[in-house]
Scaffold this active site. Sequence first.
Site, PDB file in Angstrom:
ATOM      1  N   LYS A   1      -0.707   4.991   4.427  1.00  0.00           N
ATOM      2  CA  LYS A   1      -1.714   4.122   5.049  1.00  0.00           C
ATOM      3  C   LYS A   1      -1.458   4.045   6.546  1.00  0.00           C
ATOM      4  O   LYS A   1      -0.314   3.909   6.986  1.00  0.00           O
ATOM      5  CB  LYS A   1      -1.670   2.728   4.425  1.00  0.00           C
ATOM      6  CG  LYS A   1      -2.752   1.798   4.952  1.00  0.00           C
ATOM      7  CD  LYS A   1      -2.829   0.513   4.149  1.00  0.00           C
ATOM      8  CE  LYS A   1      -3.846  -0.461   4.718  1.00  0.00           C
ATOM      9  NZ  LYS A   1      -5.210   0.112   4.793  1.00  0.00           N
TER      10      LYS A   1
ATOM     11  N   HIS B   1       0.843  -1.197   0.000  1.00  0.00           N
ATOM     12  CA  HIS B   1       0.000   0.000   0.000  1.00  0.00           C
ATOM     13  C   HIS B   1       0.876   1.245   0.000  1.00  0.00           C
ATOM     14  O   HIS B   1       2.097   1.159   0.210  1.00  0.00           O
ATOM     15  CB  HIS B   1      -0.926   0.020   1.223  1.00  0.00           C
ATOM     16  CG  HIS B   1      -2.107  -0.892   1.095  1.00  0.00           C
ATOM     17  ND1 HIS B   1      -2.050  -2.226   1.391  1.00  0.00           N
ATOM     18  CD2 HIS B   1      -3.387  -0.651   0.699  1.00  0.00           C
ATOM     19  CE1 HIS B   1      -3.233  -2.784   1.181  1.00  0.00           C
ATOM     20  NE2 HIS B   1      -4.066  -1.845   0.769  1.00  0.00           N
TER      21      HIS B   1
END
Length: 268
Positions: free
Chosen positions: A161, A157
């Site tokens: 995040k 990600h």
Amino acid sequence: MSTQRIRVAVTGASGRMGKEVVKMVLQDEALELVAAVNASSTGMDAGLLAGAGESGVLTRQSLEEALAHANADVLVDFTVPQAAYSNTRTAIEYGVRPVIGTTGFTPEQIVELDELCKQKGIGGLIAPNFSIGAILMMKFAADASKYLPNVEIIEYHGDQKLDAPSGTSIKTAELISEARRELRQGNPKEEEVIEGARGGYYNGFRIHSVRLPGVFAQQEVIFGGDGQTLKIRHDSYDRAGYMPGVNTAVKKVMTYSGLIYGFEHIME
């Protein structure tokens, strides 16, 4: 004779996922946007914020204020883990069905919220991932683990995040653990020279979280066996890819009572 539209409220309406939800609702004639919550842009048109044209729905400061005036059927929440539990409880108290894409709920909270939904006679859904492809990846991985029990998960990600590992990887790990017994993998004398190098431990296997700028959302589940490996991978490139799942969830949540954890349970 026309069917009554489902009245939808959206939290985090000016966030990246919130904007996609607002656009999806406005584009579906079966849905009606009736409330939008966003503390940093109060009083602005939710449709204009989302780049979808004027909607006539102005953002409000708090969820309580929005639900008190909207008579909503469903709340869609893609905010932050710190707010998701409170938002879900608030929605249920108002008799509004929660569709939650935010992670961070404990098993105890899920049980509690399920009971509250049943007391109100409404449905609810918490789903770590609304992507149809990601759900299929989880299903295939769980099935593969019955035959290739040695497995590791790598999820990727963006560097902003907030949680690690991702909700999707945790849900994948849970499904794998339901399908196969705990198996401690690797050398029993293994030592980490650098702490955390082997990733997070879950039911005998490891989850590795990669966080880098330029990455959106990918996950691969790697299985190893004698003389072979199997990789099941899913890549998301845009938030719009989650919207067909969110749309399905908004409509399905009107048909049952109790809180469901995992989008796979409502897939046809």
